[in-house]
Motif scaffolding. Structure first.
Motif, mmCIF file in Angstrom:
data_model
loop_
_atom_site.group_PDB
_atom_site.id
_atom_site.type_symbol
_atom_site.label_atom_id
_atom_site.label_comp_id
_atom_site.label_asym_id
_atom_site.label_seq_id
_atom_site.Cartn_x
_atom_site.Cartn_y
_atom_site.Cartn_z
ATOM 1 N N GLN A 77 -7.658 2.800 2.667
ATOM 2 C CA GLN A 77 -6.784 1.748 1.767
ATOM 3 C C GLN A 77 -6.859 0.553 2.747
ATOM 4 N N LEU A 78 -6.546 0.675 3.988
ATOM 5 C CA LEU A 78 -6.573 -0.541 4.602
ATOM 6 C C LEU A 78 -7.803 -1.241 4.766
ATOM 7 N N ARG A 79 -8.947 -0.593 4.592
ATOM 8 C CA ARG A 79 -10.346 -1.305 4.694
ATOM 9 C C ARG A 79 -10.490 -1.786 3.391
ATOM 10 N N GLU A 80 -10.171 -1.473 2.364
ATOM 11 C CA GLU A 80 -9.948 -1.777 0.706
ATOM 12 C C GLU A 80 -9.311 -2.975 0.689
ATOM 13 N N ARG A 81 -8.170 -3.171 1.587
ATOM 14 C CA ARG A 81 -7.590 -4.246 1.379
ATOM 15 C C ARG A 81 -8.089 -5.488 2.292
ATOM 16 N N GLY A 82 -9.025 -5.263 3.036
ATOM 17 C CA GLY A 82 -9.569 -6.356 4.013
ATOM 18 C C GLY A 82 -9.251 -6.321 5.406
ATOM 19 N N TYR A 83 -8.354 -5.175 5.714
ATOM 20 C CA TYR A 83 -8.036 -5.200 7.104
ATOM 21 C C TYR A 83 -9.095 -4.383 7.892
ATOM 22 N N ASN A 84 -8.650 -4.126 9.187
ATOM 23 C CA ASN A 84 -9.583 -3.553 10.197
ATOM 24 C C ASN A 84 -8.989 -2.508 10.698
ATOM 25 N N PRO A 85 -9.043 -1.441 10.338
ATOM 26 C CA PRO A 85 -8.244 -0.226 11.047
ATOM 27 C C PRO A 85 -8.812 0.318 12.331
ATOM 28 N N ILE A 86 -8.118 0.629 13.051
ATOM 29 C CA ILE A 86 -8.611 1.164 14.499
ATOM 30 C C ILE A 86 -8.025 2.390 14.803
ATOM 31 N N GLY A 87 -8.526 3.617 14.943
ATOM 32 C CA GLY A 87 -7.939 4.856 15.007
ATOM 33 C C GLY A 87 -7.760 5.229 16.344
ATOM 34 N N VAL A 88 -6.648 5.676 16.771
ATOM 35 C CA VAL A 88 -6.393 6.161 18.162
ATOM 36 C C VAL A 88 -5.844 7.360 18.120
ATOM 37 N N ASP A 89 -6.440 8.278 18.746
ATOM 38 C CA ASP A 89 -5.565 9.653 19.079
ATOM 39 C C ASP A 89 -4.447 9.657 19.919
ATOM 40 N N LEU A 90 -3.319 10.132 19.593
ATOM 41 C CA LEU A 90 -2.306 10.101 20.155
ATOM 42 C C LEU A 90 -1.318 11.449 19.886
ATOM 43 N N ALA A 142 -5.352 9.538 10.282
ATOM 44 C CA ALA A 142 -4.816 8.907 9.047
ATOM 45 C C ALA A 142 -5.873 8.514 8.229
ATOM 46 N N VAL A 143 -6.872 9.233 7.774
ATOM 47 C CA VAL A 143 -8.292 8.802 7.223
ATOM 48 C C VAL A 143 -7.975 8.034 5.889
ATOM 49 N N GLY A 144 -7.038 8.669 5.078
ATOM 50 C CA GLY A 144 -6.746 7.968 3.824
ATOM 51 C C GLY A 144 -6.243 6.638 3.907
ATOM 52 N N PHE A 145 -5.215 6.445 4.810
ATOM 53 C CA PHE A 145 -4.683 5.318 5.092
ATOM 54 C C PHE A 145 -5.818 4.421 5.538
ATOM 55 N N GLU A 146 -6.595 4.825 6.372
ATOM 56 C CA GLU A 146 -7.615 4.029 6.850
ATOM 57 C C GLU A 146 -8.330 3.481 5.905
ATOM 58 N N ILE A 191 0.870 -1.217 -0.119
ATOM 59 C CA ILE A 191 0.008 -0.010 -0.167
ATOM 60 C C ILE A 191 1.008 1.284 0.065
ATOM 61 N N ILE A 192 0.734 2.140 -1.036
ATOM 62 C CA ILE A 192 1.415 3.502 -1.152
ATOM 63 C C ILE A 192 0.859 4.304 -0.446
ATOM 64 N N VAL A 193 1.358 5.027 0.787
ATOM 65 C CA VAL A 193 0.459 5.852 1.479
ATOM 66 C C VAL A 193 0.814 7.386 1.364
ATOM 67 N N SER A 194 0.046 8.372 1.304
ATOM 68 C CA SER A 194 0.216 9.677 0.991
ATOM 69 C C SER A 194 1.068 10.221 1.764
ATOM 70 N N GLU A 195 1.975 11.289 1.941
ATOM 71 C CA GLU A 195 2.575 12.135 2.564
ATOM 72 C C GLU A 195 1.996 12.820 3.663
ATOM 73 N N GLU A 196 0.418 13.164 3.315
ATOM 74 C CA GLU A 196 -0.436 13.741 4.212
ATOM 75 C C GLU A 196 -0.706 12.885 5.522
ATOM 76 N N ASP A 197 -0.836 11.329 5.130
ATOM 77 C CA ASP A 197 -1.079 10.584 6.200
ATOM 78 C C ASP A 197 0.172 10.182 7.022
ATOM 79 N N ALA A 198 1.166 9.894 5.983
ATOM 80 C CA ALA A 198 2.519 9.462 6.640
ATOM 81 C C ALA A 198 2.957 10.696 7.520
ATOM 82 N N GLY A 199 2.751 11.846 7.273
ATOM 83 C CA GLY A 199 3.170 13.149 8.006
ATOM 84 C C GLY A 199 2.785 13.228 9.276
ATOM 85 N N ILE A 200 1.360 12.466 9.522
ATOM 86 C CA ILE A 200 0.956 12.407 10.928
ATOM 87 C C ILE A 200 1.411 11.385 11.727
#
Length: 263
Positions: free
Chosen positions: A231-244, A225-229, A198-207
Motif C-alpha cells: 500500500q505504501l509503495r502504491e502511494r509513492g512512499y519507500n517502505p523499509i522492513g525491519v525485523d523486531l 507487514a507485506v500488505g502495508f508495504e 491508507i486503511i490497513v488490514s488487521e492482519e498487518d496491524a496485528g503484527i
C-alpha cells in the motif's frame, strides 16, 4: 533510542506479553541495532538514553514523552512497573537542553500522542487518560483530537495509526490506520479528517505494522507487514522492513523504540 540491554518479559501489562515464554536479550539487541543502523543510514540524528537495570521496557522510548519546539511533556505511566521511566526521561530531556513540563495526568508519551501536521492526535482507552489531552492543548496551544481505543491489541495509539508525513506545518499530512482499533465516534472522526488515509488490514496491524517511523518518503515498518508495504509503495512512499520480532514479545515495534525529538 535506548539499547535493550535489560530487555525481558517478566510481567504482563499488554496482550503481547507472556512472562512464561522465554526471551532472548542478545537477539533483541541485535534486532534493535539493525533498526539503529537503518535510521543512521537514512541520515537521522540518533541520541541514546542509558538503559537502567530493572526497567526492561525502557527500550520503548516513544513512551517517554512528547516534544514540540523544544518543549518536552513528560510521561506519567499507567502501570507501576514502568513508573520510574518517567523521571528518567525527564532528567534526560533537561540534561539535553529541552524545557521540561512535568505531567499531572497519566499519559504515555508518543505511544498515545501523535503529531500530524499542525494537529495532535491523542489516544485514550487503555493507558493515557483523556484529561491528559487537555493538558497537552494547554502546553502547546494546538488542536488536540481525542481518539478512543477499544481493541486491547492496539493499546497505544501508535500501534493503530502511522503518521506518513512528519512535517509540523503540513496541512495535508496523511496517516494510515486500522479502523478496528477505534470506537465508532473515533472512526467517524478519522474518516472526516483523513479521507485519503491508507486503511490497513488487521492482519498487518496485528503484527504492529503501523508502528512505524516516516521522514515523508522512507517509512521504516515491520518486515512482515507485506500488505502495508505494498500500500505504501502504491502511494509513492519507500517502505523499509525491519525485523523486531523479539521486541514484539514486549508489545513494541519500530515506533515504540523511537522517540522523536523536535527542537
Amino acid at each position: 533510542m535506548c539499547r535493550p540491554e535489560h530487555f525481558t518479559v517478566s510481567y504482563r501489562i499488554n496482550p503481547w506479553m507472556h512472562p512464561q515464554d522465554p526471551t532472548n536479550t542478545a537477539k533483541a539487541i541485535e534486532q534493535w541495532t539493525t533498526l539503529y543502523d537503518t535510521f543512521v543510514g537514512l541520515g537521522h540524528d540518533v541520541h541514546l538514553i542509558d538503559p537502567l537495570e530493572g526497567l526492561p521496557d525502557m527500550v520503548y522510548t516513544a513512551n517517554g514523552g512528547f516534544i514540540i519546539g523544544g518543549i518536552a511533556y513528560g510521561a506519567r505511566f499507567a502501570y507501576p512497573q514502568r513508573s520510574p521511566e518517567g523521571p528518567a526521561f525527564m532528567h534526560w530531556f533537561a540534561d539535553n537542553g529541552f524545557e521540561v513540563v512535568e505531567p499531572e495526568r497519566v499519559n504515555e508519551g508518543e505511544g498515545d500522542i501523535l503529531l500530524v501536521g499542525p494537529r495532535i492526535l491523542a489516544g485514550t482507552g487503555f493507558r493515557s487518560t483523556v484529561e491528559s489531552h487537555a493538558e497537552l492543548a494547554g502546553i502547546y496551544g494546538r488542536e488536540v483530537v481525542s481518539l478512543t481505543l477499544v481493541d486491547p491489541r492496539f493499546y497505544h495509539l501508535d500501534t493503530a495509526i502511522s503518521v506518513l508525513d512528519p512535517l509540523e506545518d503540513d496541512e495535508n499530512a496523511n496517516i494510515a490506520y486500522v479502523p478496528a482499533a477505534f470506537d465508532d465516534a473515533s472512526r467517524r472522526t478519522l474518516e472526516t479528517l483523513y479521507p485519503d488515509a491508507i486503511i490497513v488490514s488487521e492482519e498487518d496491524a496485528g503484527i504492529l505494522g503501523l508502528n512505524s517511523i516516516s521522514d515523508g518518503y522512507n517509512i521504516v515498518i515491520a518486515k512482515r507487514a507485506v500488505g502495508f508495504e505494498k500500500q505504501l509503495r502504491e502511494r509513492g512512499y519507500n517502505p523499509i522492513g525491519v525485523d523486531l520480532s523479539e521486541l514484539l514479545l514486549g508489545g513494541g515495534g519500530v515506533k515504540c523504540c523511537t522517540l522523536e525529538l523536535r527542537r
